[in-house]
Design a protein around this motif. Structure first.
Motif, PDB file in Angstrom:
ATOM      1  N   LEU A 187       5.267   0.129 -10.108  1.00 36.38           N
ATOM      2  CA  LEU A 187       5.836  -0.916  -9.260  1.00 36.38           C
ATOM      3  C   LEU A 187       6.554  -2.010 -10.048  1.00 36.38           C
ATOM      4  O   LEU A 187       7.628  -2.438  -9.639  1.00 36.38           O
TER       5      LEU A 187
ATOM      6  N   ALA B 183       0.835  -1.201   0.000  1.00 36.29           N
ATOM      7  CA  ALA B 183       0.000   0.000   0.000  1.00 36.29           C
ATOM      8  C   ALA B 183       0.869   1.250   0.000  1.00 36.29           C
ATOM      9  O   ALA B 183       0.610   2.205  -0.729  1.00 36.29           O
ATOM     10  N   VAL B 184       1.904   1.231   0.813  1.00 37.33           N
ATOM     11  CA  VAL B 184       2.785   2.402   0.904  1.00 37.33           C
ATOM     12  C   VAL B 184       3.474   2.654  -0.438  1.00 37.33           C
ATOM     13  O   VAL B 184       3.611   3.786  -0.875  1.00 37.33           O
ATOM     14  N   ASP B 185       3.887   1.567  -1.095  1.00 37.10           N
ATOM     15  CA  ASP B 185       4.555   1.722  -2.388  1.00 37.10           C
ATOM     16  C   ASP B 185       3.602   2.243  -3.450  1.00 37.10           C
ATOM     17  O   ASP B 185       3.986   3.014  -4.323  1.00 37.10           O
ATOM     18  N   LEU B 186       2.351   1.806  -3.355  1.00 36.43           N
ATOM     19  CA  LEU B 186       1.366   2.258  -4.339  1.00 36.43           C
ATOM     20  C   LEU B 186       1.022   3.733  -4.151  1.00 36.43           C
ATOM     21  O   LEU B 186       0.460   4.353  -5.032  1.00 36.43           O
ATOM     22  N   MET B 187       1.357   4.262  -2.980  1.00 42.95           N
ATOM     23  CA  MET B 187       1.083   5.682  -2.756  1.00 42.95           C
ATOM     24  C   MET B 187       2.218   6.554  -3.274  1.00 42.95           C
ATOM     25  O   MET B 187       2.275   7.740  -2.996  1.00 42.95           O
ATOM     26  N   LYS B 188       3.149   5.952  -3.986  1.00 37.91           N
ATOM     27  CA  LYS B 188       4.247   6.716  -4.570  1.00 37.91           C
ATOM     28  C   LYS B 188       4.043   6.820  -6.073  1.00 37.91           C
ATOM     29  O   LYS B 188       3.455   5.923  -6.682  1.00 37.91           O
ATOM     30  N   PRO B 189       4.538   7.896  -6.657  1.00 44.58           N
ATOM     31  CA  PRO B 189       4.333   8.059  -8.109  1.00 44.58           C
ATOM     32  C   PRO B 189       5.311   7.233  -8.923  1.00 44.58           C
ATOM     33  O   PRO B 189       6.086   7.766  -9.700  1.00 44.58           O
ATOM     34  N   ILE B 190       5.282   5.932  -8.734  1.00 46.39           N
ATOM     35  CA  ILE B 190       6.193   5.076  -9.492  1.00 46.39           C
ATOM     36  C   ILE B 190       5.431   3.890 -10.045  1.00 46.39           C
ATOM     37  O   ILE B 190       4.370   3.531  -9.542  1.00 46.39           O
TER      38      ILE B 190
END
Lengths: 345, 264
Positions: B102, B93-100
């Motif tokens: 995956l 979830a935290v990674d998905l909240m980044k503009p990248i």
């Protein structure tokens, strides 16, 4: 030009569907093939709007749907129905673009890179958000200063204490100058000093930078300290949206007068007040503040009893909210329509 | 600031992260040398009993297995393994909240690890050369091998990605991983040249995507595939790469829609 609220949701709804578990060992096998679903409504009819620069406390008991709402607003969960825009974007359709506008801090989950020194996590984040070197430097210096991160900038994250890690997480969430920051239980497990440091930081960011902040927490002292407006949800639905004072006005109809008696009276009785507790020579009297003022009550008490000390307890937010969870919100007290529109301007 | 910057940074960080585990250098070089020695002994003993199977002379067979082991130093890196951990722990979830993106993040992290492991090839090879002699191919064969290896690396990445992406549906992928790993070890030509599989079975196995990972580059290396025969083999790899990339993209779309983070 009409200024759009920075966060706007309309009839947002999220239903989680899971396979119904059949009990027993054989049941576990049957569960595998079962087409029998249970629906759990996590968020229901959530209509909300938050203006740029607001600091809103988003409150609810466990499982009320707070995190689910935040997840939809951050774009990592698709709602079952309804819509939402965050800074003009539909978060779950434009996840990556939305991510540039937001910062997130989870008390229970770090976004820092576990094996890297804190400073390297920050550098990585700079690369991720493509922040300019100058702006990054400026923010980093500023945050290092106010969050007092000097001593542990070069320590690997896994060796940091919880308080240090949280400070790191806060800096990490704000380095790219997000317009909106979601804080999910940010002070959980922190000691008083660390809590205070974090609160000061949040308050400063909101005030100085105009960052919109949505604060989800169990710790109502965070909310009382930081925000004027609270949004209360329970069982997935919005229960109250307005200022803390207003909630207190409506619910905190009673105050408590705490009296320390000079002599041992076998029984204490005061007209218009109810004895709600007695511990030796300390008596607690609950009274309706609409009926009369504290001065009047004190006069009545001192007329009949010899008193060494008095103090007044205002209703606290926690007891009010507890009462709402148990009894439900009474829209009859004040017409709900009056409360719903943005009470904070 | 260009769009590739975050991913280069991920690769760099993964590289330096791997570099912090210094003891692992010795254990992986050590286990590599041990495996080279074991395989040399096994093949030498087998060849002493029989004529060269499938027309592969002993020195070519030893070259094959040694190069396969060298390749595995790089190919056994699985940058997508973190999908499983991230889904289970909810940190995805935290990674998905980044503009990248995956998938690109997993790829670049894996690539950084790969680069570090590629450095291990040198000491491993040096030690191995004490035990075995390996053939050096001609320059065109070496170029063909490099191309085929790069394509195989891509196929391997997507295969790993798909396996780990199962975590989005079951949250538990260990059994599937193990199964695919065994099948892939055998059918990719990592353990045995695929030309040792008899008749029709050999044809089927050769047509499977697993063959793209080890078998195709190795066949080019030892000269089983040469001249114009290399091109259809490379094209088959390209076809598998595209197919796997397309499936992965579709699976990722579905997975993203499904993110149900545990807890919260």
């Amino acid at each position: 030009m009409v200024v759009m609220p920075i966060i706007q949701t309309r009839q947002l709804r999220k239903v989680f569907r899971s396979v119904r578990r059949i009990p027993g060992a054989l049941g576990a096998v049957r569960t595998l093939f079962s087409r029998d679903y249970v629906d759990r409504v996590a968020v229901e009819g959530m209509t909300l709007s938050i203006e740029e620069g607001e600091l809103v406390g988003y409150i609810g008991p466990n499982g009320a749907g707070k995190s689910t709402t935040i997840k939809m607003l951050t774009g990592i969960l698709v709602p079952t129905s309804g819509d939402a825009t965050v800074a003009g974007l539909v978060p779950w359709q434009q996840r990556q673009r939305n991510a540039r506008n937001i910062g997130v801090v989870f008390g229970q989950r770090s976004q820092l890179y576990w094996d890297l020194p804190l400073i390297e996590s920050f550098e990585l984040l700079r690369a991720i958000y493509g922040a300019s070197a100058d702006r990054y430097r400026q923010n980093l210096d500023h945050f290092t200063e106010i969050l007092e991160m000097h001593e542990f900038l070069n320590t690997p994250v896994r060796q940091l204490s919880l308080g240090q890690r949280m400070r790191g997480d806060f800096a990490a969430a704000m380095l790219h100058d997000p317009r909106i920051v979601y804080l999910d239980e940010p002070t959980i497990g922190l000691d008083v000093v660390a809590k205070e440091a974090i609160r000061n930081f949040v308050s400063e960011v909101n005030r100085e930078r105009g960052t919109t902040i949505v604060l989800t927490t169990h710790d109502l002292s965070d909310v009382e300290r930081l925000s004027r407006r609270i949004v209360l949800i329970d069982h997935g639905s919005l229960v109250y949206d307005g200022t803390i004072e207003r909630l207190k006005d409506q619910y905190g109809t009673h105050r408590t007068l705490v009296v320390r008696l000079a002599e041992a009276y076998p029984e204490v009785k005061v007209d218009g007040a109810e004895v709600v507790g007695r511990d030796g020579d300390v008596v607690r009297l609950r009274f309706d503040r609409g009926a009369f003022g504290a001065d009047q009550l004190i006069r009545r008490v001192t007329e009949s009893y010899c008193v060494t000390d008095v103090s007044i307890e205002e209703p606290d937010l926690e007891s009010i909210i507890r009462r709402i969870y148990i009894e439900g919100y009474e829209p009859t007290l004040t017409p709900r329509a009056e409360i719903l529109p943005h009470a904070v301007s | 600031m260009n769009a590739a910057a975050p991913y280069l940074e991920f690769a760099r960080k993964a590289f330096s992260r791997e570099a912090t585990y210094r003891v692992e250098v010795f254990t992986s070089v050590g286990s590599f040398v041990l495996r080279v020695y074991l395989l040399r002994s096994v093949w030498t003993a087998l060849y002493a009993q029989n004529a060269a199977p499938a027309g592969i002379p002993l020195h070519a067979m030893i070259t094959y297995t040694t190069v396969a082991l060298l390749m595995s130093l790089v190919l056994e890196v699985d940058g997508t393994r973190m999908i499983r951990e991230k889904v289970r722990e909810g940190t995805i979830a935290v990674d998905l909240m980044k503009p990248i993106s995956l998938p690109l993040y997993f790829f670049s992290d894996g690539f950084g690890q790969t680069l570090w492991n590629a450095l291990l090839i040198l000491p491993s090879l040096a030690c191995a050369l004490v035990l075995v002699r390996i053939d050096l191919p001609s320059l065109p064969a070496l170029i063909g091998f490099a191309l085929a290896f790069a394509l195989g690396y891509g196929v391997n990445f997507f295969l790993n990605f798909l396996m780990n992406a199962v975590a989005f549906w079951t949250l538990e992928t260990f059994a599937i991983q193990l199964m695919v790993r065994w099948v892939s070890d055998l059918l990719s030509g990592q353990i045995l040249p695929l030309s040792l599989f008899p008749g029709a079975l050999g044809k089927v196995v050769g047509a499977l995507p697993f063959a793209s990972i080890y078998s195709t580059p190795l066949q080019i290396y030892i000269g089983q595939l040469s001249g114009y025969a290399v091109f259809p083999a490379l094209l088959t790899q390209v076809a598998w790469l595209i197919a796997f990339a397309a499936i992965s993209a579709a699976v990722w779309q579905q997975a993203q829609r499904r993110v149900i983070v545990q807890g919260g």
